[in-house]
Design an enzyme around this catalytic site. Sequence first.
Site, PDB file in Angstrom:
ATOM      1  N   ASN A  72      -1.340  -5.402  -0.361  1.00  0.00           N
ATOM      2  CA  ASN A  72      -1.868  -4.367   0.515  1.00  0.00           C
ATOM      3  C   ASN A  72      -1.170  -3.031   0.317  1.00  0.00           C
ATOM      4  OD1 ASN A  72      -4.168  -5.256   2.247  1.00  0.00           O
ATOM      5  ND2 ASN A  72      -2.810  -7.028   2.392  1.00  0.00           N
TER       6      ASN A  72
ATOM      7  N   GLY B  77     -13.864  -0.244   2.323  1.00  0.00           N
ATOM      8  CA  GLY B  77     -14.376  -1.608   2.477  1.00  0.00           C
ATOM      9  C   GLY B  77     -15.792  -1.596   3.012  1.00  0.00           C
TER      10      GLY B  77
ATOM     11  N   HIS C 171      -0.884  -6.796  15.820  1.00  0.00           N
ATOM     12  CA  HIS C 171      -2.189  -7.462  15.762  1.00  0.00           C
ATOM     13  C   HIS C 171      -2.004  -8.743  14.953  1.00  0.00           C
ATOM     14  CE1 HIS C 171      -6.315  -8.543  15.211  1.00  0.00           C
ATOM     15  NE2 HIS C 171      -6.160  -8.501  13.910  1.00  0.00           N
TER      16      HIS C 171
ATOM     17  N   ARG D  46       3.903 -14.218   2.513  1.00  0.00           N
ATOM     18  CA  ARG D  46       3.763 -12.944   3.207  1.00  0.00           C
ATOM     19  C   ARG D  46       4.133 -11.769   2.298  1.00  0.00           C
ATOM     20  NH1 ARG D  46       6.664 -11.417   8.791  1.00  0.00           N
ATOM     21  NH2 ARG D  46       8.495 -11.481   7.478  1.00  0.00           N
TER      22      ARG D  46
ATOM     23  N   ASP E 154      -8.438  -7.153  20.290  1.00  0.00           N
ATOM     24  CA  ASP E 154      -7.628  -8.034  21.130  1.00  0.00           C
ATOM     25  C   ASP E 154      -7.768  -7.624  22.604  1.00  0.00           C
ATOM     26  OD1 ASP E 154      -6.421  -9.243  18.715  1.00  0.00           O
ATOM     27  OD2 ASP E 154      -5.575  -7.245  18.483  1.00  0.00           O
TER      28      ASP E 154
ATOM     29  N   GLN F 245     -18.113  -7.263   5.390  1.00  0.00           N
ATOM     30  CA  GLN F 245     -18.902  -7.651   6.566  1.00  0.00           C
ATOM     31  C   GLN F 245     -18.641  -6.760   7.775  1.00  0.00           C
ATOM     32  OE1 GLN F 245     -18.428 -11.406   8.399  1.00  0.00           O
ATOM     33  NE2 GLN F 245     -16.196 -11.433   8.237  1.00  0.00           N
TER      34      GLN F 245
ATOM     35  N   ALA G  75     -18.649  -2.140   1.863  1.00  0.00           N
ATOM     36  CA  ALA G  75     -19.596  -3.202   1.517  1.00  0.00           C
ATOM     37  C   ALA G  75     -19.210  -4.555   2.118  1.00  0.00           C
ATOM     38  CB  ALA G  75     -19.707  -3.320  -0.006  1.00  0.00           C
TER      39      ALA G  75
END
Length: 328
Positions: free
Chosen positions: A105, A11, A187, A98, A159, A15, A13
């Site tokens: 994923n 990932g 998380h 979900r 967190d 943010q 590229a």
Amino acid sequence: TRTPVNVTVTGAAGQIGYALLFRIASGHLLGADVPVRLRLLEIPQAVKAAEGTAMELDDCAFPLLSGIDIFDDATKAFEGTNVALLVGARPRTKGMERGDLLEANGGIFKPQGEAINAGAADDVKVLVVGNPANTNALIAQSHAPDVPAERFTAMTRLDHNRALAQLSKKAGVSVADIRKMTIWGNHSATQYPDVFHAEIGGKNAAETVNDQAWLENDFIPTVAKRGAAIIEARGASSAASAASAAIDHVHTWVNGTADGDWTSMAVVSDGSYGVPEGLISSFPVTTKDGKWEIVQGLEIDDFSRARIDASVNELAEERDAVRKLGLI
Ligand code: NAX
């Protein structure tokens, strides 16, 4: 001179990637004397953007950065990797259940786990940032049978840092005066930030603050919902703070926790504190010589027990759902 450490970032590229890569290359991930070689993984459509970031990395002339390679193939990206930061994930989009999210994923973290198993260095350490981070880590770990399970971790350090910031404001102290903060569980919004074992200037934090209403109605929900508050304010999700937490997580794992302190990491449970064995759940951990250990012997009162159980139950549900989907 030292051999460069291979750091793979997925990932790249995105943010978080943009906020992360420059700090890795400047020596904040592993140390100011450790050269790094970056291996960036992106999907084909984002390779060009990753190339642009690589151009900027070149232009920083970081003395510790010994090279950058860009891939759209996981098998190649994880070849020889010592530290793998799995940031790229499939976000939840409108109308997505979900199950759909976990399945999408699974399509990312299963092949990445297999690629780590096939080609990573023997000392590989994996941090999963991409959400749902704990369960994505579980998926990757279950497809890497030759890698010790303890090398797969997920990020709750953001967190943890958010909890430090909130407590420091409330108590009017510096974050540096706070020790032994703990994030338990997932998380997600069910996470439990625990100040009952934390210390402010060596004294029990909960007793020092002595404000149960603040704890229940302000502190816990503020930490748990901070991600949503950032989106609301910034119009985009946490990026620099997430990248900073990822740097902290790996730096602490590699370089150790300070005496008299611990950190929070989501790691594979050995059954400690009643968390079912095998779940990747956040615990208080100490680290030394590149290894983590769950802090043992903490007393858990009923208030904390109920909150830990709620978050751990959510993790067990996610595990059951990915098992049903054949992802683990
Ligand atoms: P972005 O959407 O900006 O970037 C994600 C990048 O991943 C994109 O460039 C995309 O092309 C790439 N990508 C997608 N699939 C890939 C694959 N199979 N292989 C390689 N790259 C792939 O998201 P960003 O804001 O950077 O956030 C990344 C992830 O971090 C998200 O899943 C987000 O939910 C998660 N977060 C986790 C946090 C934590 O504390 N654990 C906090 C921050 C953040 O929300």
